[in-house]
Scaffold this motif. Sequence first.
Motif, short mmCIF file in Angstrom:
data_model
loop_
_atom_site.label_atom_id
_atom_site.label_comp_id
_atom_site.label_asym_id
_atom_site.label_seq_id
_atom_site.Cartn_x
_atom_site.Cartn_y
_atom_site.Cartn_z
N PRO A 47 18.84 -13.26 25.00
CA PRO A 47 17.58 -12.95 24.30
C PRO A 47 16.40 -12.63 25.21
O PRO A 47 15.31 -12.03 24.95
CB PRO A 47 17.41 -14.50 23.99
N SER A 48 16.68 -12.87 26.70
CA SER A 48 15.55 -12.47 27.34
C SER A 48 15.46 -10.93 27.64
O SER A 48 14.39 -10.42 28.07
CB SER A 48 15.96 -13.01 28.93
N LEU A 49 16.45 -10.09 27.10
CA LEU A 49 16.39 -8.75 27.25
C LEU A 49 15.89 -8.00 25.84
O LEU A 49 16.39 -6.85 25.86
CB LEU A 49 17.69 -8.23 27.95
N GLU A 50 15.65 -8.96 24.88
CA GLU A 50 15.84 -8.30 23.56
C GLU A 50 14.53 -7.35 23.56
O GLU A 50 14.71 -6.27 22.84
CB GLU A 50 15.20 -9.47 22.43
N GLY A 51 13.28 -7.67 24.15
CA GLY A 51 12.25 -6.76 24.13
C GLY A 51 12.69 -5.37 24.93
O GLY A 51 12.21 -4.29 24.31
N ALA A 52 13.20 -5.33 26.14
CA ALA A 52 13.66 -4.14 26.81
C ALA A 52 14.63 -3.49 25.87
O ALA A 52 14.58 -2.25 25.82
CB ALA A 52 14.31 -4.56 28.15
N GLY A 53 15.47 -4.14 24.95
CA GLY A 53 16.56 -3.41 24.26
C GLY A 53 15.74 -2.60 23.10
O GLY A 53 16.19 -1.68 22.87
N ARG A 54 14.66 -3.45 22.60
CA ARG A 54 13.94 -2.71 21.58
C ARG A 54 13.26 -1.57 21.82
O ARG A 54 13.23 -0.53 21.22
CB ARG A 54 13.27 -3.94 20.81
N ARG A 55 12.55 -1.86 22.91
CA ARG A 55 11.70 -0.50 23.28
C ARG A 55 12.76 0.50 23.82
O ARG A 55 12.25 1.84 23.55
CB ARG A 55 11.13 -1.01 24.66
#
Length: 297
Positions: free
Chosen positions: A261-269
């Motif tokens: 979950p902590s890398l969800e934002g990076a993955g979406r970007r």
Amino acid sequence: MLVNGTNLRSLYTGFNTAFQGGFAGVAPQYAEVAMTVPSTTRANEYGWIGQFPNIREWIGDRVIQNLELFEYLIRNRPFEGTIAVNREDIEDDNIGIYNPLMQEFGRSAAVFPDQLVWALLKAGFSTLCYDKQYFFDTDHPVRNEAGDIVSVSNTGGGAGTAWYLLDASRTIKPIIYQTRKPFTLVRRDREEDENVFNRKEFQYGVDARCNVGYGFWQLVFGSKQTLDATSYEAARVAMTGMKGDFGRPLGLKPNKLIVPPSLEGAGRRLLQSQLVNGGESNPWAGTAELVVVPWLA
């Protein structure tokens, strides 16, 4: 409620319905990275796992593919869970409080493979697989075109939060989920049972036998580098260029990016933004499906 055989059977039926409802009402994620292998004995041996089978032009006699054997054994382990229902709750018709608990019990049984599979994937940076190297390592032994042993890597290194790039298009997967006996709900609710006689407890439990192990390391790339365009590109290049024994290209097509979950934002970007750097087209948009796994937190 009168505590007798008929009512206890009815109670078990209701509990089992709630359990099955909870079991069916959840979508486990372990199949993203694991293949399920049925087991019919105490342990399964995977001596064949060291090599992908190959097809060649038929010139002359058939060439038998003598797969290099590895001593790799996965032993089934027993697991259980038990809930106690107080006799007085049954006598006083206070059993409604247990139905949500039984539903959650069913959910827990359904997602239990997630606990095993994702924990094993996380441990891959420091746990040996069948070739006696860490599952994510820079020194996996592979034979080159000349038949000599060379080192092949499936990791990007780093010291941050781990993420994983996966080719999920194959029937085989990087993790093996081996199942010997599935979870089923059983009971100890006879008057002569020790738990009822001594403690006024009617017990309902599940048990199963299963285990997990590492499969083909070539199908997944693990990295602890910062998840950005540079490290993602490096991972894709490493995977798509992966070769098996004797220089045979494996034709890998990484199509899933697995993150906590902590890398969800990076993955979406990285995968879903069409524009980057103030207006440039994002070359990595849509190149893989983002899979966010809470079990990796």
